[in-house]
Design a protein around this motif. Structure first.
Motif, PDB file in Angstrom:
ATOM      1  N   LYS A   8       0.832  -1.205   0.000  1.00 34.98           N
ATOM      2  CA  LYS A   8       0.000   0.000   0.000  1.00 34.98           C
ATOM      3  C   LYS A   8       0.867   1.256   0.000  1.00 34.98           C
ATOM      4  CE  LYS A   8      -3.915  -2.230   0.399  1.00 34.98           C
ATOM      5  NZ  LYS A   8      -3.521  -3.611   0.219  1.00 34.98           N
ATOM      6  N   SER A  35      -5.414  13.619 -10.669  1.00 31.02           N
ATOM      7  CA  SER A  35      -4.775  12.326 -10.839  1.00 31.02           C
ATOM      8  C   SER A  35      -3.293  12.414 -10.523  1.00 31.02           C
ATOM      9  CB  SER A  35      -4.997  11.815 -12.266  1.00 31.02           C
ATOM     10  OG  SER A  35      -4.483  12.720 -13.194  1.00 31.02           O
ATOM     11  N   LEU A  65      -2.242   8.658 -10.939  1.00 32.70           N
ATOM     12  CA  LEU A  65      -3.164   7.585 -10.579  1.00 32.70           C
ATOM     13  C   LEU A  65      -4.276   7.500 -11.592  1.00 32.70           C
ATOM     14  CD1 LEU A  65      -3.789   8.386  -6.811  1.00 32.70           C
ATOM     15  CD2 LEU A  65      -1.983   7.008  -7.793  1.00 32.70           C
ATOM     16  N   SER A  66      -4.903   6.336 -11.682  1.00 30.13           N
ATOM     17  CA  SER A  66      -6.115   6.247 -12.478  1.00 30.13           C
ATOM     18  C   SER A  66      -7.192   7.053 -11.748  1.00 30.13           C
ATOM     19  CB  SER A  66      -6.528   4.801 -12.710  1.00 30.13           C
ATOM     20  OG  SER A  66      -6.655   4.132 -11.488  1.00 30.13           O
ATOM     21  N   SER A  69      -9.146   5.515  -8.403  1.00 35.00           N
ATOM     22  CA  SER A  69      -8.502   4.440  -7.644  1.00 35.00           C
ATOM     23  C   SER A  69      -8.320   4.827  -6.176  1.00 35.00           C
ATOM     24  CB  SER A  69      -7.154   4.091  -8.266  1.00 35.00           C
ATOM     25  OG  SER A  69      -6.308   5.205  -8.244  1.00 35.00           O
ATOM     26  N   GLY A  70      -8.192   3.819  -5.339  1.00 31.32           N
ATOM     27  CA  GLY A  70      -7.859   4.030  -3.945  1.00 31.32           C
ATOM     28  C   GLY A  70      -9.029   4.293  -3.025  1.00 31.32           C
ATOM     29  N   ILE A  83      -3.674   3.571  -1.716  1.00 34.05           N
ATOM     30  CA  ILE A  83      -3.786   2.771  -2.938  1.00 34.05           C
ATOM     31  C   ILE A  83      -2.790   1.622  -2.900  1.00 34.05           C
ATOM     32  CG2 ILE A  83      -4.567   4.683  -4.382  1.00 34.05           C
ATOM     33  CD1 ILE A  83      -1.664   4.916  -5.366  1.00 34.05           C
ATOM     34  N   ARG A  84      -3.001   0.656  -3.767  1.00 34.59           N
ATOM     35  CA  ARG A  84      -2.000  -0.392  -3.982  1.00 34.59           C
ATOM     36  C   ARG A  84      -0.962   0.172  -4.959  1.00 34.59           C
ATOM     37  NH1 ARG A  84      -4.647  -6.261  -4.057  1.00 34.59           N
ATOM     38  NH2 ARG A  84      -2.439  -6.719  -3.941  1.00 34.59           N
ATOM     39  N   GLN A  85       0.266  -0.259  -4.806  1.00 35.67           N
ATOM     40  CA  GLN A  85       1.302   0.227  -5.706  1.00 35.67           C
ATOM     41  C   GLN A  85       0.937  -0.040  -7.169  1.00 35.67           C
ATOM     42  OE1 GLN A  85       5.952   0.128  -5.523  1.00 35.67           O
ATOM     43  NE2 GLN A  85       5.231  -1.895  -6.075  1.00 35.67           N
ATOM     44  N   SER A  86       0.259  -1.140  -7.435  1.00 33.59           N
ATOM     45  CA  SER A  86      -0.107  -1.481  -8.826  1.00 33.59           C
ATOM     46  C   SER A  86      -1.124  -0.512  -9.421  1.00 33.59           C
ATOM     47  CB  SER A  86      -0.636  -2.920  -8.886  1.00 33.59           C
ATOM     48  OG  SER A  86      -1.773  -3.061  -8.054  1.00 33.59           O
ATOM     49  N   ASP A  87      -1.795   0.317  -8.588  1.00 36.69           N
ATOM     50  CA  ASP A  87      -2.737   1.317  -9.101  1.00 36.69           C
ATOM     51  C   ASP A  87      -2.037   2.588  -9.574  1.00 36.69           C
ATOM     52  OD1 ASP A  87      -4.926  -0.294  -8.635  1.00 36.69           O
ATOM     53  OD2 ASP A  87      -5.274   0.514  -6.618  1.00 36.69           O
ATOM     54  N   LEU A  89       0.026   4.649 -12.064  1.00 31.42           N
ATOM     55  CA  LEU A  89       0.272   4.541 -13.503  1.00 31.42           C
ATOM     56  C   LEU A  89       1.697   4.927 -13.877  1.00 31.42           C
ATOM     57  CD1 LEU A  89      -3.050   6.191 -14.723  1.00 31.42           C
ATOM     58  CD2 LEU A  89      -2.548   3.752 -14.481  1.00 31.42           C
TER      59      LEU A  89
END
Length: 93
Positions: A8, A35, A65-66, A69-70, A83-87, A89
């Protein structure tokens, strides 16, 4: 302060633009959700869903970020997004 777990990341939104590129002042309802955010805390990474995750962002990084997200949270009167790191961009350099 918030201490995120696993993969996170806690970010703080950069203020939305109040004017369009053409110089038109935007009302609050017309402004898009920002974003671009600044990383304020990063989890340690580790084993997440059976896979080893290493963290690629650091505190102070400006990230994109998208749009939706989060999870938004408020701590000590300040608003943050977890957010998760994968979110994330991209990192803005």
């Amino acid at each position: 302060m918030i201490k995120p777990l696993f993969d996170k990341v806690v970010v703080e939104s950069v203020k939305a633009e109040e004017k369009s590129k053409g110089g038109i002042i935007l009302t609050a309802s017309a402004q898009e959700k920002p974003s671009t955010c600044v990383v304020v805390a990063v989890g340690p990474g580790g084993l997440v869903d059976g896979k080893e995750v290493s963290m690629q962002v650091s505190v102070g990084d400006k990230v994109l970020l998208s749009k939706y997200s989060g999870t938004e949270v408020k701590v000590d009167g300040k608003e943050y997004i977890i957010i998760r790191q994968s979110d994330i961009l991209a990192i803005v350099e």
